[in-house]
Scaffold this active site. Structure first.
Site, short mmCIF file in Angstrom:
data_model
loop_
_atom_site.label_atom_id
_atom_site.label_comp_id
_atom_site.label_asym_id
_atom_site.label_seq_id
_atom_site.Cartn_x
_atom_site.Cartn_y
_atom_site.Cartn_z
N ARG A 187 2.24 -10.91 10.48
CA ARG A 187 3.61 -10.37 10.61
C ARG A 187 4.64 -11.40 10.14
NH1 ARG A 187 2.15 -6.08 9.77
NH2 ARG A 187 0.16 -7.14 9.55
N LYS B 225 0.81 -1.22 0.00
CA LYS B 225 0.00 0.00 0.00
C LYS B 225 0.85 1.27 0.00
CE LYS B 225 -0.65 0.05 5.04
NZ LYS B 225 0.08 1.29 5.32
N THR B 226 1.98 1.27 0.71
CA THR B 226 2.82 2.47 0.71
C THR B 226 3.39 2.71 -0.68
OG1 THR B 226 3.40 2.05 3.02
CG2 THR B 226 4.78 3.60 1.81
N ASP C 223 -3.50 7.31 4.50
CA ASP C 223 -3.08 5.95 4.83
C ASP C 223 -3.82 5.48 6.09
OD1 ASP C 223 -1.70 3.60 4.69
OD2 ASP C 223 0.18 4.39 5.47
N GLU C 224 -3.96 4.16 6.24
CA GLU C 224 -4.57 3.53 7.42
C GLU C 224 -5.94 4.16 7.76
OE1 GLU C 224 -3.24 0.96 8.45
OE2 GLU C 224 -1.06 1.05 8.40
N GLN D 250 -7.51 -4.92 9.79
CA GLN D 250 -6.37 -4.55 10.63
C GLN D 250 -6.69 -3.36 11.55
OE1 GLN D 250 -2.26 -5.06 8.89
NE2 GLN D 250 -3.39 -4.83 6.97
#
Length: 682
Positions: free
Chosen positions: A616, A45-46, A232-233, A263
């Protein structure tokens, strides 16, 4: 995008294009309206945000200064700036407004403070400063836990975009319990007090800019200034942040929101994953693109994560997949107790490090609560495994250290209003809420700093005699400390200041836990000792310069790089990180899911928390639970987490299910440990 882009611009000195998959490329190129990118864990996504900014500047002709990229953490903003600089070059990248929500809010508030009745030089209260104000506004002797709960309720109201005058009647004296009504009345006094201090708390950095943007003239100005937003987020936004972004984006919806409701793990901070669904209601033409290809984890990990999270209601269905290998089965290890669990994890790390030549930094041990770290640390130390404990309180963030740092800041810089507010009544010196408000009013009326107002005879004359005397002694002590700190021995000056304010005695009086009070006193003494070591290394340096050196160390402490060490951290702290080998400890009922969250009906968020922990892992994942665990000094029985039942059985390798396999593993580990010992001592 309608109304703001002059058309394609092609530069001859472009950086080479980054490879994107089909969905990433679609997200980068879509500018026909509002866009929601549902980005699964590890889906890049970044990269999409960075490449979209590059696309807007180089191919759509949007000036960099008209773009804002908004994140939730300073670390994420820093990483984004660095990556953007590599793609655009320093000058264009530096013009893009990459910041956190709160930094953007501060920018808006600072430029329009007069619209809300603030004076120039607004002070920002940190969490402890805010708690101190609430404590002072409550009756004397209010237990610290009640102070924290009252402050938390005020924060919740602010995160719901509710000023004190907006709180619904269900929270007022007409329809609430006396406790709720008293907190509402506290909220009104709290707002009035902050206004008298010309101060804002952390929540105000969103709430007050929202009030600015609700006025037409500044709203239109900011909509013109920021012609495109990338957020973002988005699943972590609260109600106030959501409303602020809607006003900035305007009816056209000039934005790309990137988020993943799977998330969303910060409900306790006011985050609303429902904002992804609200976005669809507020923008009927919202275009949705899903990023489902994961570049991080093997397929076994992703299949387990998909199966777990499928038990939650979701805004947008998605299914993570990977082009990588299948990977090992997920190991599930029952342990006798928490010490056995910690010893097992240490042994498994040693074995994996030796047999696969993994580095210490390839391992992470994740857990639900900070209290789980103590026994893990002990086991790793016994095996001489280097580790880094993330999320612990930094030395410079401890209350007693911050108190004394504020005294020193004020001694060398009397214009530091935030430091003044923190320590003028710490320890208490007959300078209550009304006296401090009077000082703040005098400072505002005469355009003075709070310290300058405090030394003014006219200001002191307006205070009760005892308060005026206390204030005079406080100011005289700081002036003398600052003077001595430059002229003679700065460390002796600081030692005398700590003694003069009776700080150690006050710490003992404030605590109902003597050992905890002594630890706080040791921290205060360590700060003074640290100054002494700096002085010894820099003979002749005065207090101002020593404090500058210490502040630099504060910044370094905050940015501590763990290097090649095993990482110990909470599940909340692990979000955004990835490791080849992950151990998830304490997968038990009442721990994960946590009992408090279950009592509050937050099972879905606990499941998302485990989902974050699972995703993770890149290569291997080990889940463990204890049959008994010590809590508050006694051993209690534990049950495996219900979440283990939601994982596909064919992906799991339970220790104890196959005796022959377990015996073979034991022999393999014994041989590996013997080989390691021979290497070390042979």
């Amino acid at each position: 995008m309608p109304g703001f882009m002059p058309g394609p611009v092609h530069s001859s000195n472009h950086k080479p294009k980054i490879q994107l998959n089909e969905q990433q490329r679609a997200a980068v190129q879509y500018t026909a309206g509002p866009l929601l990118v549902v980005a699964g864990a590890g889906s890049g996504k970044t990269r999409v945000i960075i490449e979209k900014i590059v696309h807007l500047v180089q191919n759509r002709g949007l000036p960099p200064e008209r773009i804002a990229a908004i994140t939730f953490t300073n670390k994420a903003a820093k990483e984004m700036r660095e990556r953007l600089g590599k793609r655009l070059g320093a000058n264009p990248a530096g013009a893009v407004a990459v910041s956190t929500f709160h930094a953007l809010g501060w920018r808006i508030l600072r430029e329009h403070h007069d619209l809300l009745g603030y004076r120039p030089g607004i002070s920002i209260l940190d969490e402890q400063d805010s708690l101190n104000v609430v404590r002072d506004l409550l009756p004397g002797g209010t237990p610290p836990e009640r102070v924290r709960l009252a402050r938390a309720q005020v924060s919740r109201w602010k995160n719901l975009a509710l000023a004190a005058g907006d709180v619904p009647k269900t929270h007022t004296s007409e329809g609430a319990s006396e406790g709720e009504a008293s907190v509402w009345r506290l909220y009104r006094r709290y707002e009035d007090h902050l206004r008298d201090l010309n101060g804002v708390d952390f929540d105000d950095l969103i709430l007050q800019p929202l009030r600015v943007l609700q006025q037409e003239e500044p709203r239109l100005r900011w909509q013109q200034q920021l012609r495109y937003l990338l957020v973002d987020e988005y699943q972590d936004s609260n109600e106030t942040q959501y409303r602020m972004l809607r006003l900035l984006a305007g009816d056209e919806g000039r934005f790309t929101a990137v988020g993943d409701d799977d998330q969303s793990i910060y409900g306790w901070r006011g985050a609303q994953p429902e904002n992804l669904q609200q976005l669809q209601r507020d923008y009927p033409k919202l275009h949705i693109i899903k990023l489902e290809q994961n570049y991080r984890s093997c397929n076994t990990v992703l299949k387990a994560a998909n199966a777990l999270i499928a038990n939650n209601p979701r805004a947008v269905e998605k299914n993570l997949w990977s082009g990588l290998h299948e990977g090992e089965a997920i190991r599930v290890i029952p342990c006798a107790d928490d010490k056995d669990e910690a010893a097992m994890i240490a042994a498994e790390i040693l074995h994996r490090e030796y047999t696969s030549k993994a580095r210490w930094g390839d391992f992470a041990v994740l857990y639900r609560g900070n209290h789980q770290s103590r026994v893990l640390e002990q086991a790793l130390r016994e095996q001489r495994i280097p580790y880094h404990l993330s999320g612990g309180t930094s030395f410079f963030e401890r209350t007693e250290v911050k108190d004394l740092m504020c005294y020193l800041r004020l001694a060398v810089n009397p214009d530091d209003n935030t430091a003044f507010m923190r320590v003028v009544n710490t320890p208490r010196r007959d300078l209550g809420t009304q006296s401090r408000a009077a000082i703040a009013r005098h400072a505002g009326q005469h355009h003075l700093s709070l310290f300058e107002a405090a030394v003014a005879a006219e200001c002191r004359a307006a205070l009760p005699a005892r308060s005026a005397d206390s204030l005079a002694r406080f100011c005289d002590l700081l002036i003398a400390t600052g003077d001595r700190g430059e002229r003679s021995d700065p460390v002796e000056a600081v030692q005398d200041l700590v003694e003069a304010i009776g700080y150690e005695a006050w710490l003992r009086e404030q605590s109902d836990n003597p050992p905890a009070a002594e630890r706080r006193i040791e921290n205060a003494r360590e700060l003074v000792a640290w100054l002494g070591r700096l002085r010894d290394d820099n003979p002749g340096m005065g207090l101002t310069d020593l404090l500058g050196r210490l502040s630099l160390l504060t910044s370094l402490d905050a940015d501590d790089d763990p290097g090649q060490q095993v990482r110990l951290m909470t599940l909340h702290g692990s979000k955004g990180l990835e490791f080849p080998h992950v151990f998830l400890a304490g997968v038990e009922e009442d721990l994960l899911p946590h009992r408090n969250s279950m009592d509050e009906g937050a099972e879905a968020e606990e499941r998302r928390l485990m989902y974050v922990g699972i995703t993770r892992a890149r290569e291997t994942l080990t889940l463990s639970f204890a049959r008994h665990r010590r809590r508050y000094g006694e051993a209690i029985s534990c049950e495996p987490s219900r979440f283990l039942e939601e994982l596909p059985k064919d992906l799991l390798d339970w220790r104890g299910a196959d005796a022959d396999k377990d015996e073979a593993r034991t022999k393999e580990r014994a041989a590996a440990n013997l080989s390691r010992l021979k290497e070390l001592f042979g």
